[in-house]
Design a protein around this motif. Structure first.
Motif, mmCIF file in Angstrom:
data_model
loop_
_atom_site.group_PDB
_atom_site.id
_atom_site.type_symbol
_atom_site.label_atom_id
_atom_site.label_comp_id
_atom_site.label_asym_id
_atom_site.label_seq_id
_atom_site.Cartn_x
_atom_site.Cartn_y
_atom_site.Cartn_z
ATOM 1 N N ILE A 1 0.362 -0.932 0.100
ATOM 2 C CA ILE A 1 -0.184 0.123 -0.178
ATOM 3 C C ILE A 1 1.446 1.254 -0.044
ATOM 4 O O ILE A 1 0.657 2.255 -0.932
ATOM 5 N N LEU A 2 1.987 1.117 0.482
ATOM 6 C CA LEU A 2 2.864 2.539 0.948
ATOM 7 C C LEU A 2 3.975 2.757 -0.106
ATOM 8 O O LEU A 2 4.955 3.257 0.217
ATOM 9 N N PHE A 3 3.910 1.889 -0.751
ATOM 10 C CA PHE A 3 5.205 1.470 -1.895
ATOM 11 C C PHE A 3 6.089 2.775 -2.646
ATOM 12 O O PHE A 3 6.774 2.977 -2.430
ATOM 13 N N PRO A 4 4.721 3.311 -2.802
ATOM 14 C CA PRO A 4 4.933 4.796 -3.382
ATOM 15 C C PRO A 4 5.960 5.685 -3.266
ATOM 16 O O PRO A 4 6.834 6.248 -2.682
ATOM 17 N N LEU A 5 5.477 6.032 -1.169
ATOM 18 C CA LEU A 5 5.913 6.808 -0.616
ATOM 19 C C LEU A 5 7.961 6.153 -0.131
ATOM 20 O O LEU A 5 8.137 7.410 0.156
ATOM 21 N N ASP A 6 7.782 4.957 0.189
ATOM 22 C CA ASP A 6 8.729 4.050 0.470
ATOM 23 C C ASP A 6 9.898 5.203 -0.593
ATOM 24 O O ASP A 6 11.150 4.523 -0.952
ATOM 25 N N THR A 7 9.132 4.635 -1.984
ATOM 26 C CA THR A 7 10.429 5.556 -3.305
ATOM 27 C C THR A 7 10.673 6.487 -3.193
ATOM 28 O O THR A 7 12.473 6.442 -3.322
ATOM 29 N N ILE A 8 9.584 7.161 -2.982
ATOM 30 C CA ILE A 8 10.040 9.169 -2.437
ATOM 31 C C ILE A 8 11.115 9.298 -1.897
ATOM 32 O O ILE A 8 12.199 9.815 -2.184
ATOM 33 N N LYS A 9 11.226 8.408 -0.609
ATOM 34 C CA LYS A 9 11.755 8.956 0.498
ATOM 35 C C LYS A 9 13.004 8.738 -0.074
ATOM 36 O O LYS A 9 14.375 8.837 0.233
ATOM 37 N N THR A 10 13.335 6.914 -0.450
ATOM 38 C CA THR A 10 14.594 6.771 -1.149
ATOM 39 C C THR A 10 15.146 7.085 -1.669
ATOM 40 O O THR A 10 16.702 7.477 -1.944
ATOM 41 N N ARG A 11 14.464 8.054 -2.986
ATOM 42 C CA ARG A 11 15.044 8.881 -3.775
ATOM 43 C C ARG A 11 15.448 10.350 -3.080
ATOM 44 O O ARG A 11 16.846 11.173 -3.954
ATOM 45 N N LEU A 12 14.759 10.746 -2.274
ATOM 46 C CA LEU A 12 15.432 11.952 -2.005
ATOM 47 C C LEU A 12 16.996 11.968 -0.817
ATOM 48 O O LEU A 12 16.973 12.798 -0.878
ATOM 49 N N GLN A 13 16.843 10.602 -0.753
ATOM 50 C CA GLN A 13 18.040 10.003 0.281
ATOM 51 C C GLN A 13 19.090 9.694 -0.901
ATOM 52 O O GLN A 13 20.378 9.672 -0.204
ATOM 53 N N SER A 14 18.852 9.065 -1.957
ATOM 54 C CA SER A 14 19.906 9.142 -2.630
ATOM 55 C C SER A 14 20.891 9.979 -2.992
ATOM 56 O O SER A 14 20.826 11.210 -2.868
ATOM 57 N N PRO A 15 22.314 9.815 -3.044
ATOM 58 C CA PRO A 15 23.820 10.637 -3.346
ATOM 59 C C PRO A 15 23.141 11.308 -4.630
ATOM 60 O O PRO A 15 23.905 12.229 -4.605
ATOM 61 N N GLN A 16 22.732 10.853 -5.785
ATOM 62 C CA GLN A 16 23.050 11.368 -7.062
ATOM 63 C C GLN A 16 21.522 12.028 -7.692
ATOM 64 O O GLN A 16 21.222 13.323 -8.227
ATOM 65 N N GLY A 17 20.751 12.189 -5.858
ATOM 66 C CA GLY A 17 19.643 13.963 -5.785
ATOM 67 C C GLY A 17 18.719 12.980 -6.495
ATOM 68 O O GLY A 17 18.244 12.344 -7.091
ATOM 69 N N PHE A 18 17.137 13.976 -5.493
ATOM 70 C CA PHE A 18 15.985 13.131 -6.186
ATOM 71 C C PHE A 18 15.730 13.303 -8.048
ATOM 72 O O PHE A 18 15.487 12.154 -7.978
ATOM 73 N N LYS A 19 15.600 14.319 -8.679
ATOM 74 C CA LYS A 19 15.791 14.035 -10.160
ATOM 75 C C LYS A 19 16.234 12.680 -11.188
ATOM 76 O O LYS A 19 16.203 12.155 -11.224
ATOM 77 N N LYS A 20 17.490 13.053 -10.753
ATOM 78 C CA LYS A 20 18.300 12.153 -10.770
ATOM 79 C C LYS A 20 18.041 10.643 -11.108
ATOM 80 O O LYS A 20 18.268 9.952 -11.895
ATOM 81 N N ALA A 21 17.884 10.819 -9.998
ATOM 82 C CA ALA A 21 17.369 9.351 -9.397
ATOM 83 C C ALA A 21 15.838 8.619 -9.845
ATOM 84 O O ALA A 21 15.467 7.228 -9.456
ATOM 85 N N GLY A 22 15.267 9.329 -10.512
ATOM 86 C CA GLY A 22 13.777 9.371 -10.900
ATOM 87 C C GLY A 22 12.422 9.714 -10.612
ATOM 88 O O GLY A 22 11.224 9.503 -11.045
ATOM 89 N N GLY A 23 12.990 10.818 -9.731
ATOM 90 C CA GLY A 23 12.290 11.810 -9.330
ATOM 91 C C GLY A 23 10.493 10.870 -9.194
ATOM 92 O O GLY A 23 10.500 9.776 -7.828
ATOM 93 N N PHE A 24 9.747 11.680 -10.388
ATOM 94 C CA PHE A 24 8.357 10.567 -9.613
ATOM 95 C C PHE A 24 7.904 9.668 -10.881
ATOM 96 O O PHE A 24 6.858 9.356 -10.232
ATOM 97 N N ARG A 25 8.682 9.209 -11.720
ATOM 98 C CA ARG A 25 8.773 8.459 -12.661
ATOM 99 C C ARG A 25 8.816 7.049 -12.129
ATOM 100 O O ARG A 25 9.574 7.129 -11.010
ATOM 101 N N GLY A 26 8.204 5.627 -12.358
ATOM 102 C CA GLY A 26 8.038 4.362 -12.043
ATOM 103 C C GLY A 26 8.512 4.829 -9.894
ATOM 104 O O GLY A 26 8.805 3.630 -10.080
ATOM 105 N N ILE A 27 7.194 5.244 -9.494
ATOM 106 C CA ILE A 27 6.807 5.505 -8.784
ATOM 107 C C ILE A 27 7.056 3.623 -7.991
ATOM 108 O O ILE A 27 7.334 3.100 -6.743
ATOM 109 N N TYR A 28 6.901 2.826 -8.560
ATOM 110 C CA TYR A 28 6.825 1.289 -8.134
ATOM 111 C C TYR A 28 7.554 -0.056 -8.629
ATOM 112 O O TYR A 28 7.275 -0.864 -8.999
ATOM 113 N N ALA A 29 8.828 1.351 -9.072
ATOM 114 C CA ALA A 29 9.819 0.200 -9.185
ATOM 115 C C ALA A 29 10.903 -0.427 -8.122
ATOM 116 O O ALA A 29 10.285 0.337 -7.286
ATOM 117 N N GLY A 30 10.356 -1.618 -8.738
ATOM 118 C CA GLY A 30 11.574 -2.217 -7.163
ATOM 119 C C GLY A 30 10.519 -3.420 -6.363
ATOM 120 O O GLY A 30 10.492 -4.215 -5.321
#
Length: 274
Positions: free
Chosen positions: A23-52
């Motif tokens: 149920i909460l997978f999209p929020l987890d994806t956004i959190k992971t991308r915000l914490q990514s060293p490459q930055g939110f946009k380069k990590a995928g932004g809001f695209r493909g939030i069900y990846a993984g």
């Protein structure tokens, strides 16, 4: 305190884990991308939030089941001495034991899931195969130590607070709380625990996403936290805190509410079948 049933804890924990993770997978994806060293946009932004999500779906049931089986059995084992002032300590020990066991399943699933979340173009099985080929089994357990170091403090805050809030509410009502009330207690406890442990979550994410052979990949949590502090300051240490709090508050509501509801239902069905 009755000895907990293996099947009851297994099924209730598994149902709770699958419910919250999917149920909460999209929020987890956004959190992971915000914490990514490459930055939110380069990590995928809001695209493909069900990846993984295949990795999360496969790992969530056994992970949550392992946690709750361990949690309930350790809590039962320690309950021989029912001194009320020791109850928070017993809940802490039970939760910590549960996390150490559950992380044996959670970490490989988390490593694959997080790499898929920041590389939405790659398939989950391809990422899994690449990790095994390039790093072996130890690659799947990269970040085990940092995950345990995140989960134990989280559980030390969440579970005693959840149990205490349920006990207080039950005392005020004059009867055991309902499942939805247990879920509300779980939401508050989870959100608070999520906020205070976010820096550890940032360190865990950086370690799991680091290139093989890099200093970050070695898993030194203090070194990673120091690096984040020096380059990004307090905002870096608390990157993703709001989606993390939101996800875990909602997750606490769903996870602990679903666990209590499923456990009560299974125990009731078990008594009726006798």
């Amino acid at each position: 305190m009755d000895r907990p049933g293996f099947t009851v804890s297994l099924v209730a924990g598994g149902v709770a884990g699958v419910s919250v993770d999917l149920i909460l997978f999209p929020l987890d994806t956004i959190k992971t991308r915000l914490q990514s060293p490459q930055g939110f946009k380069k990590a995928g932004g809001f695209r493909g939030i069900y990846a993984g999500i295949p990795s999360a779906a496969i790992g969530s049931f056994p992970n949550a089941a392992a946690f709750f089986i361990t949690y309930e059995y350790v809590k039962w084992f320690l309950h021989a001495d029912s001194s009320s002032y020791l109850m928070p300590l017993k809940h802490m020990l039970a939760a910590s034991s549960g996390e150490v066991v559950a992380c044996l399943i959670r970490v490989p699933s988390e490593v694959v899931k997080q790499r898929a979340q920041v590389s939405a173009s790659s398939r989950t099985f391809q990422i899994f195969s690449n990790i095994l080929y390039q790093e072996g089994i130890q690659g799947l357990y990269r970040g085990y130590r940092s995950t345990v170091l995140r989960e134990i403090p989280f559980s030390l805050v969440q579970f005693p607070l959840w149990e205490s809030l349920k006990a207080l509410w039950s005392w005020k009502l004059g009867h055991v709380v309902d499942s939805w009330q247990s879920a509300v207690c779980g939401a508050f406890a989870g959100g608070f625990a999520a906020a205070v442990t976010t820096p550890l979550d940032v360190a865990k994410t950086r370690i799991m996403l680091a290139k093989a052979g890099s200093s970050t990949a070695s898993g030194n949590v203090l070194s990673v936290l120091r690096g984040v502090w020096q380059t990004q300051g307090l905002s870096g240490l608390f990157a993703g805190v709001f989606p993390r709090m939101s996800a875990i508050s909602l997750g606490g509501f769903i996870f602990l509410g679903a666990y209590d509801q499923t456990r009560s239902l299974l125990m009731k069905l078990g008594k009726e079948s006798l």
